[in-house]
Design a protein around this motif. Structure first.
Motif, PDB file in Angstrom:
ATOM      1  N   ARG A 323      -5.208   5.830   0.922  1.00  0.00           N
ATOM      2  CA  ARG A 323      -5.155   7.082   0.899  1.00  0.00           C
ATOM      3  C   ARG A 323      -6.175   7.720   2.091  1.00  0.00           C
ATOM      4  O   ARG A 323      -7.251   7.163   2.108  1.00  0.00           O
ATOM      5  N   GLY A 324      -5.782   8.499   2.905  1.00  0.00           N
ATOM      6  CA  GLY A 324      -6.609   9.178   3.804  1.00  0.00           C
ATOM      7  C   GLY A 324      -6.460   8.690   4.977  1.00  0.00           C
ATOM      8  O   GLY A 324      -7.026   9.224   6.194  1.00  0.00           O
ATOM      9  N   GLY A 326      -3.447   8.190   6.732  1.00  0.00           N
ATOM     10  CA  GLY A 326      -2.349   8.851   7.282  1.00  0.00           C
ATOM     11  C   GLY A 326      -1.700   7.913   8.466  1.00  0.00           C
ATOM     12  O   GLY A 326      -2.030   6.513   8.461  1.00  0.00           O
ATOM     13  N   ASP A 361      -8.698  13.491   4.097  1.00  0.00           N
ATOM     14  CA  ASP A 361      -7.732  14.125   3.544  1.00  0.00           C
ATOM     15  C   ASP A 361      -7.147  13.251   2.502  1.00  0.00           C
ATOM     16  O   ASP A 361      -6.374  12.193   3.134  1.00  0.00           O
ATOM     17  N   PRO A 362      -7.313  12.942   1.165  1.00  0.00           N
ATOM     18  CA  PRO A 362      -6.721  11.944   0.241  1.00  0.00           C
ATOM     19  C   PRO A 362      -5.038  12.026   0.326  1.00  0.00           C
ATOM     20  O   PRO A 362      -4.346  11.065  -0.167  1.00  0.00           O
ATOM     21  N   ASP A 363      -4.418  13.432   0.744  1.00  0.00           N
ATOM     22  CA  ASP A 363      -3.250  13.499   0.682  1.00  0.00           C
ATOM     23  C   ASP A 363      -2.624  12.926   2.197  1.00  0.00           C
ATOM     24  O   ASP A 363      -1.330  13.029   2.247  1.00  0.00           O
ATOM     25  N   ALA A 364      -3.287  12.289   3.103  1.00  0.00           N
ATOM     26  CA  ALA A 364      -2.989  11.774   4.271  1.00  0.00           C
ATOM     27  C   ALA A 364      -2.631  10.342   3.925  1.00  0.00           C
ATOM     28  O   ALA A 364      -3.300   9.399   4.033  1.00  0.00           O
ATOM     29  N   LEU A 365      -1.121  10.237   3.500  1.00  0.00           N
ATOM     30  CA  LEU A 365      -0.752   8.937   3.256  1.00  0.00           C
ATOM     31  C   LEU A 365       0.038   8.064   4.558  1.00  0.00           C
ATOM     32  O   LEU A 365       0.653   8.722   5.321  1.00  0.00           O
ATOM     33  N   ASP A 393       3.758   5.952  -2.634  1.00  0.00           N
ATOM     34  CA  ASP A 393       3.911   5.851  -0.966  1.00  0.00           C
ATOM     35  C   ASP A 393       4.226   4.385  -0.880  1.00  0.00           C
ATOM     36  O   ASP A 393       3.392   3.716  -0.340  1.00  0.00           O
TER      37      ASP A 393
END
Length: 465
Positions: A323-324, A326, A361-365, A393
Motif C-alpha cells: 500500500r502506498g 500505487g 498515501d495508503p490508498d495508493a494501491l 487489491d
C-alpha cells in the motif's frame, strides 16, 4: 578482502549451468550484440595525467583531469580513456558523452576508503530522499548525468568498490548519508557496459536511472553473500534496457527493476519498460534472482526475462510492493528458469512496508496483473510459491505454465488475495490459480499464444527432473 569466488569458480559454474544455451542474441532491436572494439579517434592513457597504479596513490585528480581534457573531443568523434594494468585508487569521478572508458585485463579501478572522496549529492526526485537515510546520498564511484553514447568496457578488467568499509559503517550505524553505488548513470541514453568484473560495491552495483537504450553484457558482479544491499543491476525508471550473459553473486537481488518510491515515484511518473534479460546465472543468499520492486511507483511493464539459472539462493522470482506504492507491475514474461537449492521459487508480496516518510498515501494501491511465469524447473526447493496480494487489491491474471519443482515442504503453495490460471504445474498450485489457462484464458495471460497449447498438452503431468 576474501572473495566469494575465484575466476575459476565462476567459469566452472557457468560450464555446469549453461551447457546448451545458444549464445547468439535474440529479441528486441535494442538488445543486440555490441562490440567492445568501437574505435574513438582520440585516445589517452590515465598515466599521461600523473596517475600511479600502485593501489596506494589517490588518482581522483588524474581521472578528473583526463576526462576534462577529453571533453574537447566530444564533438569530434569522441574519445577513449585507457586504464592500463595496475591498481588505480580513486574517488568518485564523472564521465562525459561520446566516451569509451577501457580497462586492460589486469587493470583494477579501486574505490577510495575515505568517504570524503565520494561527494554527497541530492536525492533522486523519484525517491525524495536517500534510499537508506533522509537527505542526500554519496555519489557513485563512476558517475554520469545527462550523457549520450558512453561505453565502459575492458578485457575483463575490474572495478572494485572497496565496499567492506561501507558495509561496516552501515552495520555500525555511523553513516550520515545513503551509501554510493559503484556505477550510476542519470538521465542518459546510449549506454554500454560490457566485458568487465565488478567487485564489492558499497550499495547497488550498476544503477541506470531515468535512462534509455542501455546494454549490459558479459559482466561478472561479485560481493560477499552477507554484504548488505549489494544488488547487481538495478534498471530504475528506465526503458529499452538489455541485460545479457551475466554472472552475479551478491548479498541482495541479482537484478532488481525499480521506478521510484511511493508519492515521489508517483509524482515523477517515469516507468521502467521494455526490459530484456537473457542468460543470467547467479546466487544470492538473502534475496532474489530477479525482483520487480519494491520501489515501483512509476510503474513497471513489458519485462521479458529468459534463460535464468539461480542456485543456493533465498528466492528465485519476486514481486515486491505495498500500500502506498500505487501504479502497476504488468505485462511480465519470465521463462526457462532453472533453480537449484532455492528456498522459495516464486514470491509475490504486497506487504513490503518500507516508506520514505509519513506522507505517502495508503490508498495508493498498486495494480499487479498479467504476470506470466513458464518453463520452470527446480530441485531442492523448499517452497514452490508464496503469493500474497493485498486485501481489497488482488493481484490478478497470474499465469503459471509448465512448472516442475522438487519441493520439500508439505505445503508447497501458499496464496492469498491473488487470482489467475495454471497449466502443468507440479506440485499442484493453490486453489486461486487452478483454473486452466487453455483455451478460455490464454488472452488473460501476457505473451501466451495459441501455439503454446500443444506444448502444455504435451508436457501436462510430466516431471522434468
Amino acid at each position: 578482502m576474501r572473495r566469494s569466488f575465484t575466476p575459476a569458480d565462476v567459469f566452472l559454474v557457468l560450464a555446469l549451468f549453461i551447457k546448451e544455451i545458444p549464445w547468439g542474441v535474440r529479441g528486441s532491436s535494442h538488445c543486440q550484440q555490441t562490440s567492445s572494439g568501437v574505435v574513438r579517434p582520440h585516445s589517452v592513457t590515465i598515466t599521461e595525467f600523473g596517475a600511479v597504479g600502485d593501489g596506494l596513490t589517490l588518482n581522483t585528480k588524474a581521472f578528473q583531469n583526463a576526462i576534462f581534457y577529453l571533453n574537447s573531443f566530444a564533438d569530434k568523434g569522441g574519445a577513449q580513456l585507457f586504464v592500463p594494468a595496475g591498481r588505480w585508487l580513486t574517488g568518485s569521478f564523472d564521465l562525459i558523452s561520446h566516451l569509451t572508458l577501457r580497462l586492460d585485463k589486469d587493470a583494477v579501478i579501486l574505490g577510495s576508503t575515505n568517504s570524503a572522496d565520494w561527494p554527497v549529492v541530492d536525492p533522486l526526485p523519484s525517491y525524495g530522499r536517500g534510499r537508506e537515510l533522509p537527505g542526500g546520498r554519496h555519489r557513485s564511484l563512476i558517475y554520469g548525468c545527462n550523457l549520450t553514447d558512453v561505453i565502459i568496457t575492458g578485457d575483463n578488467g575490474t572495478i572494485d568498490g572497496h565496499g567492506n568499509v561501507w558495509w561496516n559503517w552501515f552495520r555500525n550505524g555511523t553513516l550520515n548519508f545513503t551509501r554510493p553505488h559503484l556505477v550510476e548513470f542519470i538521465n542518459s541514453t546510449g549506454l554500454v557496459i560490457l566485458n568487465l568484473t565488478f567487485l564489492n560495491s558499497p550499495f547497488w552495483t550498476i544503477h541506470p536511472v531515468y535512462c534509455s537504450q542501455v546494454i549490459v553484457q558479459n559482466v561478472t558482479i561479485i560481493a560477499p553473500l552477507d554484504s548488505p544491499n549489494t544488488d547487481g543491476i538495478d534498471p530504475d525508471s528506465s526503458n529499452d534496457v538489455c541485460i545479457e550473459d551475466c554472472y552475479i553473486s551478491t548479498g541482495d537481488d541479482l537484478i532488481a527493476i525499480k521506478s521510484g518510491w511511493d508519492e515521489y515515484g508517483i509524482s515523477y511518473a517515469r516507468p521502467s519498460t521494455n526490459i530484456i534479460i537473457h542468460r543470467l546465472v547467479g546466487e544470492t543468499r538473502s534475496s532474489s534472482g530477479i525482483a520487480l520492486g519494491s520501489e515501483m511507483s512509476g510503474g513497471i511493464s513489458e519485462v521479458h526475462a529468459e534463460k535464468l539459472q539461480f542456485f543456493n539462493s533465498n528466492m528465485g522470482i519476486t514481486i515486491k510492493t505495498s500500500r502506498g506504492r500505487g501504479n502497476y507491475v504488468r505485462n511480465i514474461y519470465i521463462s526457462d528458469v532453472t533453480l537449484a537449492n532455492v528456498n522459495i521459487a516464486i514470491r509475490f508480496t504486497g506487504q513490503f512496508e518500507e516508506h520514505p516518510d509519513e506522507f505517502y498515501d495508503p490508498d495508493a494501491l498498486p495494480v499487479i496483473e498479467k504476470i506470466t511465469i513458464k518453463d520452470v524447473r527446480g530441485e531442492k526447493v523448499k517452497v514452490g510459491g508464496l503469493l500474497q496480494g493485498i486485501e481489497g487489491d488482488k493481484f490478478h491474471n497470474i499465469c503459471l505454465s509448465n512448472i516442475t519443482l522438487a519441493v520439500a515442504s508439505d505445503f508447497p503453495w501458499n496464496c492469498s488475495y491473488v487470482q489467475g490460471y495454471s497449466d502443468s504445474v507440479s506440485p499442484e498450485t493453490c486453489e486461486a490459480l487452478k483454473e486452466s489457462i487453455f483455451p478460455e484464458h490464454q488472452t488473460d495471460c501476457y505473451c501466451l499464444s495459441n501455439h503454446l497449447r500443444s506444448l502444455v498438452d504435451h508436457t501436462r503431468g510430466a516431471r522434468l527432473w
